[in-house]
Design an enzyme around this catalytic site. Structure first.
Site, PDB file in Angstrom:
ATOM      1  CG  ASP A 120     -27.316 -33.102  20.420  1.00 25.98           C
ATOM      2  OD1 ASP A 120     -26.466 -32.272  20.799  1.00 25.98           O
ATOM      3  OD2 ASP A 120     -28.251 -33.498  21.147  1.00 25.98           O
ATOM      4  CG  ASP A 248     -11.328 -26.141  24.540  1.00 22.97           C
ATOM      5  OD1 ASP A 248     -10.485 -26.680  25.276  1.00 22.97           O
ATOM      6  OD2 ASP A 248     -12.520 -26.492  24.523  1.00 22.97           O
TER       7      ASP A 248
HETATM    8  P1  AMP Z   1     -16.977 -27.636  26.062  1.00 28.58           P
HETATM    9  O1  AMP Z   1     -16.444 -28.712  26.950  1.00 28.58           O
HETATM   10  O2  AMP Z   1     -18.436 -27.349  26.265  1.00 28.58           O
HETATM   11  O3  AMP Z   1     -16.140 -26.402  26.131  1.00 28.58           O
HETATM   12  O4  AMP Z   1     -16.906 -28.195  24.570  1.00 28.58           O
HETATM   13  C1  AMP Z   1     -15.766 -28.787  24.026  1.00 28.58           C
HETATM   14  C2  AMP Z   1     -15.972 -29.038  22.544  1.00 28.58           C
HETATM   15  O5  AMP Z   1     -17.053 -29.933  22.330  1.00 28.58           O
HETATM   16  C3  AMP Z   1     -16.284 -27.796  21.732  1.00 28.58           C
HETATM   17  O6  AMP Z   1     -15.669 -27.954  20.473  1.00 28.58           O
HETATM   18  C4  AMP Z   1     -17.782 -27.846  21.627  1.00 28.58           C
HETATM   19  O7  AMP Z   1     -18.259 -27.140  20.501  1.00 28.58           O
HETATM   20  C5  AMP Z   1     -18.034 -29.336  21.484  1.00 28.58           C
HETATM   21  N1  AMP Z   1     -19.378 -29.725  21.941  1.00 28.58           N
HETATM   22  C6  AMP Z   1     -19.845 -29.730  23.206  1.00 28.58           C
HETATM   23  N2  AMP Z   1     -21.130 -30.147  23.245  1.00 28.58           N
HETATM   24  C7  AMP Z   1     -21.511 -30.426  21.976  1.00 28.58           C
HETATM   25  C8  AMP Z   1     -22.719 -30.906  21.356  1.00 28.58           C
HETATM   26  N3  AMP Z   1     -23.814 -31.180  22.051  1.00 28.58           N
HETATM   27  N4  AMP Z   1     -22.694 -31.061  20.021  1.00 28.58           N
HETATM   28  C9  AMP Z   1     -21.618 -30.776  19.282  1.00 28.58           C
HETATM   29  N5  AMP Z   1     -20.452 -30.331  19.810  1.00 28.58           N
HETATM   30  C10 AMP Z   1     -20.389 -30.145  21.132  1.00 28.58           C
HETATM   31 MG    MG Z   2     -15.759 -24.728  25.433  1.00 26.69          MG
END
Ligand code: AMP
Ligand code: MG
Length: 474
Positions: A120, A248
């Site tokens: 979202d 990432d």
């Molecule tokens: P993270 O684990 O927070 O580093 O996120 C991993 C991936 O998931 C990244 O590409 C983030 O942008 C995406 N992501 C995490 N939470 C959300 C969210 N609520 N909505 C859209 N993309 C998300």
């Molecule tokens: Mg991240």
């Protein structure tokens, strides 16, 4: 004075990001604001505070901002995703501080982007205040880290696991948002010239002395290795468990980035894992140095063609470098542990001294043990002893360490009294989510002065707190 923006990432690498505005928060309200950091960026903190709710939530754009979602790929728990990118974040641009230093200013939780996939694009108050709190703690502890400028409640509820939670945006400052996964994104698409351009941009940004030099890409890789090896050694010394060391989430700047399910180990147990999604313990405390090497191997795979005109030579050079990472990490870890143990100079027995302490420590509180070892350095064991169920191994170890002449003053500077204790973090975030910021504010003040003993914030979680489990907060 207003923030001075530049947008070199979009200028140099227009194909590496998608320009789009964040969502406009309907009723933005400032929950946390970092006066020190505002001043560091060249703003008058009182002025910026006035506009922060709007500018740092997406409700309005600061003059000079050019918002964009950045493209990146990444290995998540070992599996490759060719397209991740900013799915809930917008880079507003780079702020140029009065001394010329350049900092990315990014909003997180600011709405959907073409990288959002099923998400979202939003974030809840709890996890955004958590990033603010833990990143400020890490900065005060002396670990390289991104920092938080503000958290703004959006005035909009979001849904998480069937619960309605108040939404928020964190405004984050970073040396850059260039990740290992940024290189992987273009390498996976076979876009060699874009990998090169990204590397030149990263060099200009983080290692400007290498710009334009022959052999700069390999030298840059060496610098990234050095920075990340140092970073992970710092984490290990603090008992910090990042929780999602996906490629990432590893910045080439060597800063800690993306505070999600991270937490600090309390009782020493090398296999400690807090994240609910890390079922195999891939990112357990003791595995972080191995994952450091694994992630850097993924960076080498993405950029080795830049190491030499002949790809086979490039591979050989990369393999040689990768073979050395474990040794480089080990040297950084020993340096961190020498500081924690108050040892100056180097002694051939230091590695064994560290290993034998760890062998004696299981179950003892990581942070308090080192803090109280500073008292033991001056002969007072009274507060150290109760941390251990069985002190026999320590009785044998202490004279060996004392014979090395530990410096208690140095130890007090290297070993924090206060870390963000898990039960304290949870109670502060629960209250904040319910609308009461008093505990958050008090905890933040305590973790910002980690070397000043404050008994109320030093105690480990009570037994009734149970096993601590953290969530990504997505
Ligand atoms: P993270 O684990 O927070 O580093 O996120 C991993 C991936 O998931 C990244 O590409 C983030 O942008 C995406 N992501 C995490 N939470 C959300 C969210 N609520 N909505 C859209 N993309 C998300
Ligand atoms: Mg991240």
């Amino acid at each position: 004075m207003a923030l001075q923006f530049d947008n070199s990432y979009l200028r140099d690498l227009p194909w590496a990001a998608l320009r789009l505005a964040p969502d406009a928060a309907p009723a933005p309200r400032l929950l946390a604001f970092n006066d020190d950091l505002a001043a560091r960026l060249g703003a008058d903190p009182d002025d910026l505070r006035e506009t922060a709710a709007a500018w740092l939530s997406g409700a309005a754009l600061p003059p000079g901002a050019d918002p964009a979602a950045l493209a990146y790929a990444g290995h998540q728990f070992g599996g490759f995703s060719p397209s991740l990118g900013d799915g809930r974040a917008h880079l507003l641009g780079e702020v140029i501080a009065p001394d010329g230093a350049r900092f990315d200013l990014q909003l997180k939780g600011s709405g959907r982007t073409p990288f959002s996939r099923g998400g979202d694009g939003k974030a809840a108050v709890g996890p955004m205040l958590r990033e603010y709190l833990i990143s400020e703690a890490m900065a005060a502890l002396g670990a390289p880290t991104t920092r938080s400028l503000a958290v703004v409640a959006t005035g909009e509820d979001i849904l998480r696991d069937g619960r309605r939670l108040p939404g928020a945006v964190v405004a984050r400052i970073a040396a850059s948002h260039i990740r290992v996964g940024s290189f992987q994104f273009f390498a996976a698409r076979g876009e060699a010239e874009r990998v090169r351009a990204l590397a030149d941009h990263a060099i200009a940004r983080h290692d400007p002395d290498l710009s334009g030099t022959e052999g700069r890409y390999l030298a840059f890789f060496d610098r990234v290795v050095a920075r990340q090896a140092r970073l992970i050694a710092e984490w290990m010394g603090l008992g910090f468990i990042h929780g999602v060391m996906n490629t990432d989430n590893m910045a080439v700047s060597g800063e800690t980035i993306d505070y999600g399910p991270c937490a600090f180990m309390e009782g020493y147990a090398p296999g400690t894992v807090f994240s609910s999604i890390d079922r195999q313990g891939r990112y357990a405390w003791q595995n972080q140095p191995l994952i450091l090497g694994w992630n850097l191997a993924r960076l080498a795979e993405a950029i080795y063609p830049l190491f030499d005109a002949n790809p086979e030579t490039g591979v050989a050079i990369a393999n040689d470098r990768l073979d050395r990472i474990a040794g480089q990490y080990q040297a950084e870890w020993l340096a961190v542990m020498r500081a924690k143990l108050g040892l100056s100079g180097q002694d051939a027995g230091d590695q064994a001294l560290v290993d034998d302490l760890l062998a004696a420590m299981p179950g003892a509180d990581w942070t308090l043990t080192f803090h109280r070892l500073a008292e033991a350095a001056t002969g007072d064991l009274s507060r150290l002893r109760p941390l251990f169920d069985d002190f026999t191994a320590m009785d044998a170890w202490l004279p060996r360490w004392q014979a090395r002449g530990p410096d208690a003053t140095r130890m007090r500077r290297a070993n924090p009294a206060v870390i963000p204790r898990n039960h304290r973090v949870e109670e502060a975030l629960d209250a904040a989510t319910a609308g009461d910021l008093a505990q958050f504010t008090a905890l933040l003040a305590a973790v910002r002065a980690p070397f000043t003993p404050d008994e109320a914030y030093m105690l480990p979680a009570p037994a009734g707190f149970g096993r601590y489990v953290t969530f990504c907060g997505t």
